[in-house]
Design a protein around this motif. Structure first.
Motif, PDB file in Angstrom:
ATOM      1  N   LEU A  40       2.440   5.994  -2.873  1.00 48.37           N
ATOM      2  CA  LEU A  40       3.504   6.968  -3.318  1.00 48.37           C
ATOM      3  C   LEU A  40       3.418   6.967  -4.817  1.00 48.37           C
ATOM      4  O   LEU A  40       3.856   8.150  -5.400  1.00 48.37           O
ATOM      5  N   THR A  41       3.618   5.807  -5.334  1.00 51.18           N
ATOM      6  CA  THR A  41       3.934   5.855  -6.789  1.00 51.18           C
ATOM      7  C   THR A  41       2.847   6.649  -7.768  1.00 51.18           C
ATOM      8  O   THR A  41       3.054   7.278  -8.561  1.00 51.18           O
ATOM      9  N   ASP A  42       1.446   6.353  -7.124  1.00 55.93           N
ATOM     10  CA  ASP A  42       0.430   7.015  -7.729  1.00 55.93           C
ATOM     11  C   ASP A  42       0.486   8.409  -7.573  1.00 55.93           C
ATOM     12  O   ASP A  42       0.249   9.182  -8.594  1.00 55.93           O
ATOM     13  N   VAL A  43       0.767   8.940  -6.437  1.00 61.20           N
ATOM     14  CA  VAL A  43       1.161  10.408  -6.333  1.00 61.20           C
ATOM     15  C   VAL A  43       2.053  10.955  -7.268  1.00 61.20           C
ATOM     16  O   VAL A  43       1.836  11.836  -7.744  1.00 61.20           O
ATOM     17  N   GLN A 103       8.707   5.017 -10.154  1.00 59.37           N
ATOM     18  CA  GLN A 103       8.417   3.632  -9.328  1.00 59.37           C
ATOM     19  C   GLN A 103       9.683   3.315  -8.568  1.00 59.37           C
ATOM     20  O   GLN A 103       9.514   3.058  -7.133  1.00 59.37           O
ATOM     21  N   THR A 104      10.835   3.523  -9.133  1.00 57.76           N
ATOM     22  CA  THR A 104      12.292   3.472  -8.397  1.00 57.76           C
ATOM     23  C   THR A 104      12.117   4.389  -7.178  1.00 57.76           C
ATOM     24  O   THR A 104      12.711   4.240  -6.051  1.00 57.76           O
ATOM     25  N   LEU A 105      12.117   5.588  -7.715  1.00 55.65           N
ATOM     26  CA  LEU A 105      12.026   6.851  -6.329  1.00 55.65           C
ATOM     27  C   LEU A 105      11.088   6.493  -5.391  1.00 55.65           C
ATOM     28  O   LEU A 105      11.448   6.586  -4.348  1.00 55.65           O
ATOM     29  N   ALA A 106       9.927   6.010  -5.484  1.00 54.43           N
ATOM     30  CA  ALA A 106       8.933   5.688  -4.489  1.00 54.43           C
ATOM     31  C   ALA A 106       9.564   4.368  -3.755  1.00 54.43           C
ATOM     32  O   ALA A 106       9.507   4.561  -2.384  1.00 54.43           O
ATOM     33  N   LEU A 107      10.116   3.383  -4.291  1.00 55.03           N
ATOM     34  CA  LEU A 107      10.685   2.486  -3.682  1.00 55.03           C
ATOM     35  C   LEU A 107      11.852   2.922  -2.571  1.00 55.03           C
ATOM     36  O   LEU A 107      11.900   2.603  -1.465  1.00 55.03           O
ATOM     37  N   VAL A 108      12.720   3.830  -2.972  1.00 53.75           N
ATOM     38  CA  VAL A 108      13.761   4.334  -2.458  1.00 53.75           C
ATOM     39  C   VAL A 108      13.516   5.378  -1.406  1.00 53.75           C
ATOM     40  O   VAL A 108      13.868   5.068  -0.185  1.00 53.75           O
ATOM     41  N   LEU A 109      12.362   6.013  -1.365  1.00 51.89           N
ATOM     42  CA  LEU A 109      11.858   6.837  -0.486  1.00 51.89           C
ATOM     43  C   LEU A 109      11.131   6.152   0.800  1.00 51.89           C
ATOM     44  O   LEU A 109      11.464   6.393   1.876  1.00 51.89           O
ATOM     45  N   ILE A 110      10.350   5.202   0.450  1.00 53.97           N
ATOM     46  CA  ILE A 110       9.559   4.407   1.409  1.00 53.97           C
ATOM     47  C   ILE A 110      10.637   3.618   2.298  1.00 53.97           C
ATOM     48  O   ILE A 110      10.949   3.518   3.508  1.00 53.97           O
ATOM     49  N   ALA A 111      11.669   2.811   1.465  1.00 53.16           N
ATOM     50  CA  ALA A 111      12.652   2.260   2.141  1.00 53.16           C
ATOM     51  C   ALA A 111      13.395   2.916   2.809  1.00 53.16           C
ATOM     52  O   ALA A 111      13.866   2.515   4.176  1.00 53.16           O
ATOM     53  N   TRP A 163       0.743  -1.285   0.012  1.00 49.05           N
ATOM     54  CA  TRP A 163       0.021   0.013  -0.134  1.00 49.05           C
ATOM     55  C   TRP A 163       0.881   1.353   0.058  1.00 49.05           C
ATOM     56  O   TRP A 163       0.568   2.134  -0.762  1.00 49.05           O
ATOM     57  N   LEU A 164       1.972   1.253   0.792  1.00 53.72           N
ATOM     58  CA  LEU A 164       2.790   2.484   0.915  1.00 53.72           C
ATOM     59  C   LEU A 164       3.195   2.666  -0.424  1.00 53.72           C
ATOM     60  O   LEU A 164       3.256   3.893  -1.068  1.00 53.72           O
TER      61      LEU A 164
END
Length: 321
Positions: free
Chosen positions: A41-44, A91-99, A36-37
């Protein structure tokens, strides 16, 4: 003579199977929350038009660093759009920011605890050494076992891989705070929590930010590796280009990774060093500090001049903390 074989791998596999069997409900909950996270964030990021997001990134670069970073950010991000890698980059930026956020949420409390307790530090040090020396690909094995294929195992392995520098730099920064400053806080009657919040964390901020910078860089490198387990983004593009020997796609995806890495590195490095802020922003921050009253440093007076702790007002210093 045949040597005795110790089945360490079998023991670890058995432990992972036990976790999978008995804590399946918890793994499902974590998987849903992580998915969900990432999806949110990717959708935003993708909902915002690319030109608008590029403008925001450029303004951010100008605000905290320089106009040169703003221009470079705008040009390189437009290059990502021109290479048709914008969606995968987000998509990569969302993954990096959440991680990064989840890794920091774990790393900073652990670093603070290690800095204030030698036993905890001694316990964590070999674990962190083990985590940093373990090959990155190995983290994908338990991640896939727990969460199957997709973005969730990529996020899980990225968090584990990027965590150690955050813990180490936080501990290093707090331990590096001048002992006399801390003792002055104790002399003025400040509690340990007040000293941590008012003295140690502010003075350790540059070192902690350097650790966050390293967390982001490791998260970005692991996010590319996570493409092997099906995580969407630039990593998946790189893996696809390797499997099809598509040099053009590989170069474009790799260049997009470099652009994101440079931007995130410059921004976080500037956040950790206020001296890099533009002059106008430094002046605004100085006016805000002047308007807020005396500094919180117990060894400083209201005008920023060093005073003798023996003649300073203990009650006022304690209130400042």
């Amino acid at each position: 003579m045949e040597l005795l074989r110790i089945p360490v791998g079998a023991w670890v596999a058995g432990g992972i199977d036990w976790i999978k069997t008995n804590l399946d409900w918890l793994l499902d909950l974590v998987s849903v929350a992580m998915r969900w996270l990432i999806d949110s964030l990717t959708d935003v990021l993708l909902a915002v038009p690319a030109p608008a997001l590029i403008l925001v990134a450029a303004l951010l670069g100008w605000a905290i660093r320089s106009w040169q970073l703003a221009v470079g950010t705008a040009v390189t991000f437009l290059l990502i759009v021109a290479m048709d890698q914008w969606e995968t980059s987000m998509q990569t930026l969302a993954l990096v920011l959440i991680a990064t956020l989840l890794a920091i949420a774990l790393a900073i409390p652990l670093g603070i605890l290690a800095a204030r307790n030698q036993a905890v530090s001694s316990f964590l040090r070999p674990i962190l050494d083990f985590m940093q020396t373990m090959p990155a690909f190995v983290y994908l094995i338990p991640a896939v076992t727990f969460f199957s294929i997709g973005v969730v195992p990529g996020l899980f392995s990225t968090i584990i891989f990027a965590l150690p520098p955050g813990v180490r730099f936080t501990e290093l920064g707090i331990r590096g705070v001048d002992r006399e400053t801390v003792e002055a806080g104790h002399a003025f009657g400040a509690t340990s929590r007040q000293i941590l919040r008012g003295i140690q964390l502010p003075l350790a901020t540059p070192t902690i930010m350097a650790g966050i910078n390293q967390v982001i860089m490791l998260a970005l490198s692991m996010a590319v590796v996570a493409g092997i387990v099906g995580a969407d983004g630039l990593g998946k593009e790189v893996v696809s280009s390797i499997s099809t020997l598509n040099l053009a796609k590989g170069v474009e995806a790799g260049l997009s990774v470099v652009i994101l890495a440079v931007f995130l590195d410059r921004v976080t490095a500037a956040l950790g060093n206020p001296g890099d802020y533009p002059r106008s922003l430094r002046a605004a921050l100085a006016r805000r500090r002047d308007a807020s009253g005396p500094a919180s440093d117990p060894a400083s007076g209201a005008g920023g001049e060093t005073t003798d702790p023996a003649t300073a007002d203990p009650a006022g210093a304690t209130r400042a903390l």
